[in-house]
Design a protein around this motif. Structure first.
Motif, mmCIF file in Angstrom:
data_model
loop_
_atom_site.group_PDB
_atom_site.id
_atom_site.type_symbol
_atom_site.label_atom_id
_atom_site.label_comp_id
_atom_site.label_asym_id
_atom_site.label_seq_id
_atom_site.Cartn_x
_atom_site.Cartn_y
_atom_site.Cartn_z
ATOM 1 N N ALA A 480 -2.661 -3.708 -7.744
ATOM 2 C CA ALA A 480 -1.359 -4.371 -7.699
ATOM 3 C C ALA A 480 -0.726 -4.307 -6.312
ATOM 4 C CB ALA A 480 -0.414 -3.741 -8.721
ATOM 5 N N GLU A 481 -1.017 -3.241 -5.579
ATOM 6 C CA GLU A 481 -0.378 -3.053 -4.270
ATOM 7 C C GLU A 481 -1.277 -3.421 -3.098
ATOM 8 O OE1 GLU A 481 2.714 0.509 -5.625
ATOM 9 O OE2 GLU A 481 0.951 1.019 -4.422
ATOM 10 N N TYR A 482 -2.485 -3.881 -3.408
ATOM 11 C CA TYR A 482 -3.427 -4.222 -2.331
ATOM 12 C C TYR A 482 -4.332 -5.354 -2.822
ATOM 13 C CZ TYR A 482 -6.870 -3.413 1.424
ATOM 14 O OH TYR A 482 -7.707 -3.538 2.511
ATOM 15 N N ILE A 483 -4.060 -6.572 -2.356
ATOM 16 C CA ILE A 483 -4.800 -7.752 -2.801
ATOM 17 C C ILE A 483 -5.526 -8.374 -1.611
ATOM 18 C CG2 ILE A 483 -4.596 -10.096 -3.743
ATOM 19 C CD1 ILE A 483 -2.143 -9.152 -5.292
ATOM 20 N N THR A 484 -6.807 -8.651 -1.776
ATOM 21 C CA THR A 484 -7.585 -9.347 -0.750
ATOM 22 C C THR A 484 -8.124 -10.647 -1.339
ATOM 23 O OG1 THR A 484 -8.243 -7.250 0.248
ATOM 24 C CG2 THR A 484 -9.520 -9.188 0.857
ATOM 25 N N TYR A 485 -7.835 -11.758 -0.657
ATOM 26 C CA TYR A 485 -8.281 -13.068 -1.151
ATOM 27 C C TYR A 485 -8.638 -13.955 0.035
ATOM 28 C CZ TYR A 485 -8.163 -17.643 -3.430
ATOM 29 O OH TYR A 485 -8.477 -18.891 -3.880
ATOM 30 N N LYS A 486 -9.884 -14.472 0.036
ATOM 31 C CA LYS A 486 -10.389 -15.313 1.124
ATOM 32 C C LYS A 486 -10.229 -14.642 2.487
ATOM 33 C CE LYS A 486 -10.035 -19.976 -0.821
ATOM 34 N NZ LYS A 486 -9.484 -21.333 -0.641
ATOM 35 N N GLY A 487 -10.525 -13.331 2.506
ATOM 36 C CA GLY A 487 -10.462 -12.595 3.759
ATOM 37 C C GLY A 487 -9.060 -12.219 4.204
ATOM 38 N N GLN A 488 -8.035 -12.632 3.468
ATOM 39 C CA GLN A 488 -6.643 -12.337 3.819
ATOM 40 C C GLN A 488 -6.134 -11.163 2.984
ATOM 41 O OE1 GLN A 488 -4.710 -13.935 6.230
ATOM 42 N NE2 GLN A 488 -3.178 -12.360 5.804
ATOM 43 N N GLU A 489 -5.516 -10.193 3.644
ATOM 44 C CA GLU A 489 -5.013 -9.008 2.942
ATOM 45 C C GLU A 489 -3.515 -9.143 2.676
ATOM 46 O OE1 GLU A 489 -3.443 -4.855 4.374
ATOM 47 O OE2 GLU A 489 -5.574 -5.070 4.886
ATOM 48 N N TYR A 490 -3.126 -8.796 1.433
ATOM 49 C CA TYR A 490 -1.711 -8.764 1.048
ATOM 50 C C TYR A 490 -1.447 -7.384 0.446
ATOM 51 C CZ TYR A 490 -2.572 -13.807 1.172
ATOM 52 O OH TYR A 490 -2.956 -15.078 1.537
ATOM 53 N N HIS A 491 -0.440 -6.691 0.949
ATOM 54 C CA HIS A 491 -0.198 -5.359 0.404
ATOM 55 C C HIS A 491 1.286 -5.034 0.336
ATOM 56 C CE1 HIS A 491 -0.235 -4.344 4.781
ATOM 57 N NE2 HIS A 491 0.760 -3.563 4.408
ATOM 58 N N LEU A 492 1.597 -4.090 -0.547
ATOM 59 C CA LEU A 492 2.937 -3.528 -0.691
ATOM 60 C C LEU A 492 2.852 -2.030 -0.444
ATOM 61 C CD1 LEU A 492 4.309 -5.222 -3.923
ATOM 62 C CD2 LEU A 492 5.329 -5.411 -1.662
ATOM 63 N N PHE A 493 3.876 -1.471 0.170
ATOM 64 C CA PHE A 493 3.891 -0.033 0.414
ATOM 65 C C PHE A 493 4.019 0.711 -0.914
ATOM 66 C CE2 PHE A 493 6.248 3.935 1.346
ATOM 67 C CZ PHE A 493 5.282 4.544 2.126
ATOM 68 N N GLY A 494 3.107 1.640 -1.142
ATOM 69 C CA GLY A 494 3.097 2.430 -2.369
ATOM 70 C C GLY A 494 1.884 3.332 -2.372
ATOM 71 N N ILE A 495 1.792 4.206 -3.374
ATOM 72 C CA ILE A 495 0.686 5.161 -3.419
ATOM 73 C C ILE A 495 -0.644 4.452 -3.679
ATOM 74 C CG2 ILE A 495 0.879 5.689 -5.888
ATOM 75 C CD1 ILE A 495 0.166 8.200 -3.058
ATOM 76 N N GLY A 496 -0.600 3.333 -4.408
ATOM 77 C CA GLY A 496 -1.821 2.565 -4.640
ATOM 78 C C GLY A 496 -2.365 1.985 -3.352
ATOM 79 N N TYR A 497 -1.477 1.477 -2.501
ATOM 80 C CA TYR A 497 -1.892 0.929 -1.205
ATOM 81 C C TYR A 497 -2.475 2.019 -0.313
ATOM 82 C CZ TYR A 497 -1.456 -0.454 3.656
ATOM 83 O OH TYR A 497 -1.707 -0.674 4.995
ATOM 84 N N LEU A 498 -1.822 3.191 -0.265
ATOM 85 C CA LEU A 498 -2.335 4.281 0.566
ATOM 86 C C LEU A 498 -3.725 4.712 0.114
ATOM 87 C CD1 LEU A 498 0.826 6.552 1.055
ATOM 88 C CD2 LEU A 498 -0.126 4.853 2.627
ATOM 89 N N LEU A 499 -3.937 4.727 -1.200
ATOM 90 C CA LEU A 499 -5.244 5.112 -1.742
ATOM 91 C C LEU A 499 -6.299 4.060 -1.417
ATOM 92 C CD1 LEU A 499 -6.694 7.273 -3.332
ATOM 93 C CD2 LEU A 499 -5.931 6.195 -5.436
ATOM 94 N N ASP A 500 -5.940 2.782 -1.556
ATOM 95 C CA ASP A 500 -6.857 1.702 -1.192
ATOM 96 C C ASP A 500 -7.211 1.755 0.293
ATOM 97 O OD1 ASP A 500 -7.578 -0.067 -3.417
ATOM 98 O OD2 ASP A 500 -5.431 -0.357 -3.638
#
Length: 545
Positions: A480-500
């Motif tokens: 939910a906090e780290y999405i990659t699509y067509k080589g483009q990264e979309y992220h939100l600050f959170g513990i899930g993003y830090l872990l990813d």
């Protein structure tokens, strides 16, 4: 063997529609045939991994849930541990999978075992909670009757303990399979440090086609996954739900109507045979171990020894890792507390939405048999769709033209809601018929019926579902906090993003350990503050006696 129009034909119609979609993609040259040749092999590989993981999860759930329910001293440790395990994101198990399985077993067999282990971690905890709830909510009258007739040992196990687990275990098995499909992508592509291990399967096929932007191929892979889910619903889960009704607590002497998709006794006999075989094996082992003190003592001693050695190794490795971390903390480590706060707020928002719709939905589904026959297969499909399949829609609808926070809350909601819904459905179905009959006789309807019957009956299942839903929510943070699509990264600050980030973007095992440890401490705090008191209240105040 005939199919009922209301149930079987509806599911078959969906399957035929999906096959038509796949054929249309090929007919209109959206895809090339060579790209589809391996799909049956991928589907079979994923299904075998799921089946193997489920068998291990079932054995674990029955043994762990039984000990936690019957041993008060062990329960104080086992329940918090289970709550932590079911809340640790699947990425947190990657190092263990690599170290213990890929490191010990060379080649593809090691990767396969690691993948089965990772799928197991998305299935087992929910089922163990189901077994625990089933055994701690057995009506007092049944326990007193078993005691008065001196039903003990193997006879009690066969006639009371195992049957009591069946209804809840069937529903939790559906949820666990859905969770297994949901996290199939992460299980078939294992990353730890600089190493990445990939297995052929539907999960790896979906992630490859999504990241490369091949939407048509991704939709075909998703259609194959949905077809498998519907076939399992048609030939496994619906018959099992009908068979499990035999073990619900009924005092009014009324027989529940059958809900089999197929009008034949063959399937029911299959499930009865499987249960009898499993029950006989369990009872035989119980008699063997308890009838021979030497065997019992040897097993107890060896079990304690293995447990002690395992804990000693884990503690040694943990202390060494913590010392290294304290001597050289990663830069991102200082942002972990704030990241947990942000993630917690997203989880809370998703949980509120989840509660608002699942409680009335569960009641409607159970009380309306006609709607249930259509809605249940659709919800099982929806619960099983991997989050990665939703990335293109999330990117187009919410990220480019809306808010990434909305996309994250929706993905977290998808990871939480099904645990709560299926637990609530099982809770409503467990209401004894004589309670309903008494409510009808006294004219208890509307708000009073909800207050006096439905809500108290649902409360234990609501707590169990909430615990597992929050576990699913913590898990879903990684997508939910780290999405990659067509080589483009979309992220939100959170513990899930830090872990990813610590797993994929800039591999850092110290940061992975710190993230998981911080998350675990948060979960222990929530467990002590909210879930343990709520569960005690559910057992004391809202148990049918």
């Amino acid at each position: 063997m005939q199919l009922t129009m209301k149930k079987g034909h509806f599911i078959l119609a969906i399957i035929l529609f999906l096959i038509s979609v796949i054929s249309a993609f090929y007919f209109f040259d959206y895809i090339d045939f060579p790209e589809l040749v391996s799909l049956p092999y991928y589907a079979a590989s994923s299904l075998l991994r799921m089946s193997a993981a489920y068998l291990f999860a079932l054995c674990f759930a029955l043994s762990y849930g039984y000990v936690a329910a019957t041993n008060t001293r062990a329960r104080k440790v086992m329940l918090p541990v289970l709550d932590i395990l079911q809340s640790v994101p699947i990425l947190g198990f990657f190092p263990a999978a690599v170290l213990f399985f890929i490191g010990i077993i060379p080649g593809r067999p090691g990767v396969e075992v690691a993948a089965v282990f990772l799928i197991f971690t998305s299935m087992a905890w929910n089922m163990a909670f189901g077994v625990y709830e089933s055994l701690t909510t057995i009506p007092k009258e049944l326990i007193e009757a078993a005691d008065s007739f001196v039903v003990r040992g193997w006879q009690r196990l066969e006639s009371l303990t195992l049957p009591a687990c069946v209804p809840k275990l069937v529903y939790n098995s559906i949820v666990s399979w859905s969770a297994g499909w949901f996290f199939l992508v992460a299980s078939e592509i294992i990353s730890a440090g600089s190493g990445t291990y990939k297995l052929p399967g539907l999960g790896s096929f979906l992630i490859d086609t999504t990241y490369s932007g091949k939407i048509a191929l991704m939709l075909i892979g998703l259609s194959v996954l949905i077809i498998i889910i519907l076939l399992l619903e048609l030939f496994i889960w619906r018959p099992m739900q009908s068979w499990a009704d035999k073990y619900n607590y009924e005092y009014a002497g009324e027989k529940r109507p059958g809900e089999f998709i197929l009008k034949t006794k063959a399937i029911k006999q299959v499930f009865r045979f499987i249960f009898d075989v499993f029950s006989n094996i369990t009872v035989s082992l119980y008699i063997l171990f308890h009838g021979h003190k030497i065997i019992k003592s040897a097993l107890k001693f060896s079990g304690l020894l293995i447990l002690f050695l395992g804990l000693a190794y884990i503690m040694y490795d943990f202390v060494i890792s913590i010392v290294k971390l304290l001597l050289n903390l990663p830069t991102d480590a200082y942002s972990i507390p704030l990241a947990i706060v942000y993630s917690f707020l997203r989880l809370s928002a998703a949980y509120i939405i989840c509660t608002l719709w699942t409680v009335p939905a569960a009641v409607y589904i159970v009380k309306n048999k006609k709607a249930s026959s259509y809605l249940m297969p659709l919800m099982e499909v929806a619960a099983s769709i991997p989050a990665i399949a939703l990335f293109p829609a999330m990117v187009v609808i919410f990220i480019k033209y809306g808010s990434l926070d909305i996309a994250a809350v929706i993905l977290i909601l998808l990871g939480m809601q099904w645990y709560l819904l299926f637990n609530l459905i099982a809770g409503v179905r467990s209401i004894p018929k004589d309670i309903d009959n008494a409510a009808t006789s006294f004219g208890v309807k509307g708000k009073l019926y909800w207050k006096k019957v439905l809500l108290p009956a649902m409360f234990p299942s609501f707590i169990t579902g909430s615990i597992t839903a929050w576990g699913g929510g913590w898990n879903t943070l990684i997508v939910a906090e780290y999405i990659t699509y067509k080589g483009q990264e979309y992220h939100l600050f959170g513990i899930g993003y830090l872990l990813d980030k610590a797993t994929f973007e800039s591999p850092n095992s110290s940061m992975v350990l710190l993230s998981v440890l911080s998350m675990s401490l948060t979960i222990v705090f929530l467990n002590k503050l909210i879930w343990q008191p709520a569960y005690r209240k559910a057992l004391v105040k809202y148990k049918f006696d």
